[in-house]
Scaffold this motif. Structure first.
Motif, PDB file in Angstrom:
ATOM      1  N   VAL A 110      -1.017  -0.160  14.772  1.00 43.66           N
ATOM      2  CA  VAL A 110      -0.352   1.069  14.349  1.00 43.66           C
ATOM      3  C   VAL A 110      -0.301   1.093  12.830  1.00 43.66           C
ATOM      4  O   VAL A 110       0.057   0.094  12.203  1.00 43.66           O
ATOM      5  N   VAL A 111      -0.652   2.242  12.263  1.00 39.18           N
ATOM      6  CA  VAL A 111      -0.397   2.493  10.846  1.00 39.18           C
ATOM      7  C   VAL A 111       0.694   3.552  10.840  1.00 39.18           C
ATOM      8  O   VAL A 111       0.464   4.695  11.236  1.00 39.18           O
ATOM      9  N   GLU A 112       1.900   3.129  10.435  1.00 33.95           N
ATOM     10  CA  GLU A 112       3.042   4.041  10.448  1.00 33.95           C
ATOM     11  C   GLU A 112       2.874   5.145   9.410  1.00 33.95           C
ATOM     12  O   GLU A 112       2.042   5.054   8.511  1.00 33.95           O
ATOM     13  N   ALA A 113       3.733   6.162   9.515  1.00 38.05           N
ATOM     14  CA  ALA A 113       3.691   7.308   8.612  1.00 38.05           C
ATOM     15  C   ALA A 113       3.712   6.831   7.162  1.00 38.05           C
ATOM     16  O   ALA A 113       4.592   6.079   6.759  1.00 38.05           O
ATOM     17  N   GLY A 114       2.696   7.249   6.406  1.00 35.37           N
ATOM     18  CA  GLY A 114       2.623   6.883   4.998  1.00 35.37           C
ATOM     19  C   GLY A 114       2.075   5.502   4.718  1.00 35.37           C
ATOM     20  O   GLY A 114       1.954   5.106   3.566  1.00 35.37           O
ATOM     21  N   GLY A 115       1.695   4.746   5.749  1.00 35.79           N
ATOM     22  CA  GLY A 115       1.103   3.424   5.546  1.00 35.79           C
ATOM     23  C   GLY A 115      -0.333   3.536   5.066  1.00 35.79           C
ATOM     24  O   GLY A 115      -1.006   4.539   5.324  1.00 35.79           O
ATOM     25  N   VAL A 116      -0.823   2.492   4.367  1.00 38.44           N
ATOM     26  CA  VAL A 116      -2.163   2.520   3.784  1.00 38.44           C
ATOM     27  C   VAL A 116      -2.903   1.226   4.135  1.00 38.44           C
ATOM     28  O   VAL A 116      -2.390   0.121   3.905  1.00 38.44           O
ATOM     29  N   LEU A 117      -4.117   1.373   4.668  1.00 36.56           N
ATOM     30  CA  LEU A 117      -5.031   0.258   4.892  1.00 36.56           C
ATOM     31  C   LEU A 117      -6.168   0.419   3.897  1.00 36.56           C
ATOM     32  O   LEU A 117      -6.870   1.434   3.891  1.00 36.56           O
ATOM     33  N   ALA A 118      -6.359  -0.582   3.042  1.00 36.77           N
ATOM     34  CA  ALA A 118      -7.350  -0.494   1.966  1.00 36.77           C
ATOM     35  C   ALA A 118      -8.776  -0.484   2.494  1.00 36.77           C
ATOM     36  O   ALA A 118      -9.066  -0.971   3.594  1.00 36.77           O
ATOM     37  N   LEU A 132       4.834   3.218   3.819  1.00 36.72           N
ATOM     38  CA  LEU A 132       4.642   2.911   2.397  1.00 36.72           C
ATOM     39  C   LEU A 132       4.043   1.533   2.129  1.00 36.72           C
ATOM     40  O   LEU A 132       3.904   1.150   0.978  1.00 36.72           O
ATOM     41  N   GLU A 133       3.650   0.811   3.174  1.00 38.58           N
ATOM     42  CA  GLU A 133       3.043  -0.501   2.953  1.00 38.58           C
ATOM     43  C   GLU A 133       1.546  -0.363   2.683  1.00 38.58           C
ATOM     44  O   GLU A 133       0.864   0.452   3.310  1.00 38.58           O
ATOM     45  N   VAL A 143       0.125  -6.400   1.071  1.00 45.30           N
ATOM     46  CA  VAL A 143      -0.064  -6.693  -0.346  1.00 45.30           C
ATOM     47  C   VAL A 143       1.199  -6.308  -1.123  1.00 45.30           C
ATOM     48  O   VAL A 143       1.694  -7.067  -1.937  1.00 45.30           O
ATOM     49  N   ARG A 144       1.697  -5.099  -0.844  1.00 48.89           N
ATOM     50  CA  ARG A 144       2.923  -4.646  -1.494  1.00 48.89           C
ATOM     51  C   ARG A 144       3.413  -3.372  -0.838  1.00 48.89           C
ATOM     52  O   ARG A 144       2.698  -2.738  -0.064  1.00 48.89           O
ATOM     53  N   VAL A 145       4.624  -2.999  -1.192  1.00 45.28           N
ATOM     54  CA  VAL A 145       5.185  -1.725  -0.750  1.00 45.28           C
ATOM     55  C   VAL A 145       5.021  -0.744  -1.897  1.00 45.28           C
ATOM     56  O   VAL A 145       5.375  -1.047  -3.041  1.00 45.28           O
ATOM     57  N   LEU A 146       4.457   0.416  -1.585  1.00 43.78           N
ATOM     58  CA  LEU A 146       4.209   1.437  -2.594  1.00 43.78           C
ATOM     59  C   LEU A 146       5.483   2.214  -2.894  1.00 43.78           C
ATOM     60  O   LEU A 146       6.329   2.399  -2.013  1.00 43.78           O
ATOM     61  N   THR A 147       5.614   2.678  -4.125  1.00 45.63           N
ATOM     62  CA  THR A 147       6.706   3.595  -4.436  1.00 45.63           C
ATOM     63  C   THR A 147       6.352   4.955  -3.852  1.00 45.63           C
ATOM     64  O   THR A 147       5.179   5.236  -3.549  1.00 45.63           O
ATOM     65  N   VAL A 148       7.318   5.820  -3.730  1.00 46.90           N
ATOM     66  CA  VAL A 148       7.070   7.174  -3.242  1.00 46.90           C
ATOM     67  C   VAL A 148       6.076   7.876  -4.164  1.00 46.90           C
ATOM     68  O   VAL A 148       5.179   8.592  -3.701  1.00 46.90           O
TER      69      VAL A 148
END
Length: 183
Positions: A110-118, A132-133, A143-148
């Motif tokens: 699952v890629v949750e809402a707003g999640g990012v897979l590079a 936001l991950e 790797v990190r949690v992104l800011t909004v």
């Protein structure tokens, strides 16, 4: 509109405001909602389970989307971006998820809402990317949690592809209309 193929009585359902490139193949139990766009040489094969593509989602060139027979469908939410040549298999991408070019998302992930897979990353079966991950690597790891603010930059892609798909539809329309022959 690209080729739509039935499979064992199940036909793809494509909203009139969605766009499917003429070289894409959409097979079986696939539903594509308004504003979604499926690009050149994509394959969406809903033969043994269902595939759902939410509104304004872009599935970029060369991507393969499939399911797991009888166990796991593939559900993709609204405003999702799936980069060129990705593989999306029997998983869930929630609203505004972002999957980079050449990335792979495997069964039950699952890629949750707003999640990012590079780009180029592989999300193993059953893993979950949180909101936001940013995950990357093979196997992908947090790797990190992104800011909004950082995440907001990714949201421009879905809007851009909705607009661009309209331009492609308009440019290709004369080529895809059946020729009229006078007697």
């Amino acid at each position: 509109m690209g080729p739509l193929y039935p499979f064992e009585g199940k036909r793809p359902l494509v909203h009139p405001e969605a766009w499917v490139a003429p070289t894409a193949a959409v097979i079986g139990d696939v539903e594509i909602e308004a504003g979604a766009n499926i690009w050149y040489h994509c394959v969406l094969r809903g033969d043994t389970n269902v595939i759902r593509i939410g509104p304004r989602t872009n599935i970029q060139d060369g991507t393969i989307i499939h399911v797991n027979a009888g166990r796991q469908s593939t559900i993709i939410g609204a405003d999702v971006t799936v980069g060129h040549a990705a593989i999306i298999h029997a998983c869930k991408l929630e609203d505004r998820a972002f999957v980079g070019m050449g990335a792979t998302v495997l069964d039950d992930a699952v890629v949750e809402a707003g999640g990012v897979l590079a780009a180029g990353s592989v999300l193993p079966p059953g893993k979950r990317i949180g909101a936001l991950e940013l995950w990357m690597g093979n196997p992908a790891k947090l790797v990190r949690v992104l800011t909004v603010e950082q995440r907001a930059g990714f949201d421009t892609t879905a809007k851009h592809y909705v607009e661009l798909s309209g331009r492609h539809r308009a440019s290709l329309a004369p080529l895809l209309e059946p020729e009229m022959h006078s007697p």
